[in-house]
Enzyme design. Sequence first.
Site, short mmCIF file in Angstrom:
data_model
loop_
_atom_site.label_atom_id
_atom_site.label_comp_id
_atom_site.label_asym_id
_atom_site.label_seq_id
_atom_site.Cartn_x
_atom_site.Cartn_y
_atom_site.Cartn_z
N PRO A 1 -24.30 13.91 -31.10
CG PRO A 1 -23.89 16.08 -30.37
CD PRO A 1 -23.60 14.65 -30.03
CG ASN A 2 -26.02 17.65 -35.10
OD1 ASN A 2 -27.20 17.95 -35.20
ND2 ASN A 2 -25.20 18.33 -34.33
NE ARG B 13 -23.57 17.22 -38.95
CZ ARG B 13 -22.66 16.80 -38.05
NH1 ARG B 13 -22.38 15.53 -37.92
NH2 ARG B 13 -22.05 17.66 -37.28
CE1 TYR C 241 -18.40 15.49 -39.76
CE2 TYR C 241 -20.13 16.96 -40.58
CZ TYR C 241 -19.09 16.70 -39.70
OH TYR C 241 -18.75 17.62 -38.75
CG ASN D 223 -17.94 10.63 -34.19
OD1 ASN D 223 -17.75 11.69 -33.57
ND2 ASN D 223 -18.06 10.59 -35.50
CB ALA E 184 -20.66 19.23 -31.28
CG ASP F 266 -15.66 13.57 -15.20
OD1 ASP F 266 -14.43 13.65 -15.45
OD2 ASP F 266 -16.28 14.44 -14.57
CD GLU G 194 -11.43 11.37 -29.41
OE1 GLU G 194 -10.62 11.08 -28.49
OE2 GLU G 194 -11.64 12.55 -29.77
CG HIS H 104 -13.19 12.89 -34.27
ND1 HIS H 104 -14.35 13.31 -33.66
CD2 HIS H 104 -12.29 12.71 -33.29
CE1 HIS H 104 -14.15 13.39 -32.36
NE2 HIS H 104 -12.91 13.03 -32.11
CB ILE H 105 -16.59 11.04 -40.06
CG1 ILE H 105 -17.37 9.94 -39.32
CG2 ILE H 105 -16.76 10.93 -41.57
CD1 ILE H 105 -18.88 10.14 -39.35
CB SER H 106 -14.44 15.61 -40.69
OG SER H 106 -14.55 16.07 -39.35
NE ARG I 266 -14.83 20.26 -40.18
CZ ARG I 266 -15.99 19.77 -39.72
NH1 ARG I 266 -16.04 18.55 -39.18
NH2 ARG I 266 -17.08 20.49 -39.79
C1 DQA Z 1 -17.06 14.83 -35.85
C2 DQA Z 1 -16.25 16.14 -35.77
C3 DQA Z 1 -16.88 17.10 -34.78
O1 DQA Z 1 -16.12 18.29 -34.71
C4 DQA Z 1 -18.29 17.44 -35.22
O2 DQA Z 1 -18.90 18.28 -34.26
C5 DQA Z 1 -19.13 16.24 -35.48
C6 DQA Z 1 -18.52 15.09 -36.14
C7 DQA Z 1 -16.53 13.90 -36.95
O3 DQA Z 1 -16.92 12.73 -36.96
O4 DQA Z 1 -15.76 14.33 -37.83
O5 DQA Z 1 -20.32 16.24 -35.25
O6 DQA Z 1 -16.93 14.15 -34.61
#
Ligand code: DQA
Length: 146
Positions: A11-12, A19, A24, A75, A78, A88, A99, A101-103, A108
Amino acid sequence: MTKLIFVLNGPNLNLLGKRQPEIYGRETLEDVERNCAKVGAGFGLDVRLLQSNHEGQIVDWIHEAREAAAGIVINPGAFTHTSVAILDALNAFEGPVFEVHISQVHKREAFRHHSYVSMRSDGIIVGCGIEGYELAMRRLGTLLAD
Ligand code: DQA
């Protein structure tokens, strides 16, 4: 033979580039797709980048990956911190899972420090911006080499 990698985004992440760019960055999911395809090509890997704001859709794509993909880069956004369903589904996938995560989630809020998905991930790339996806692709290239 060319192998397919699913690059799944939660999501997002459709808003990537617009955003919270201070967290990001300004690059978009199209940039991620192009960069992953470029790295993949060097290893004989094709890329299918997908994004959804819906948990069940991501679960369905992971099921599809069981037949279609040699590896997964994910990725989960949330859903990383909430989704037993995605964990699962990944546990039902037999290939390597990376996996991203950009940030740097560990700098955080505390709720971002726990990942359900990490219980399945073969590697985790955190805080490297969108370059993290390329690093994951590179590692998959090494692992999946014939
Ligand atoms: C994220 C980190 C998550 O905590 C956040 O909810 C995201 C992006 C990242 O790529 O840093 O939507 O996965």
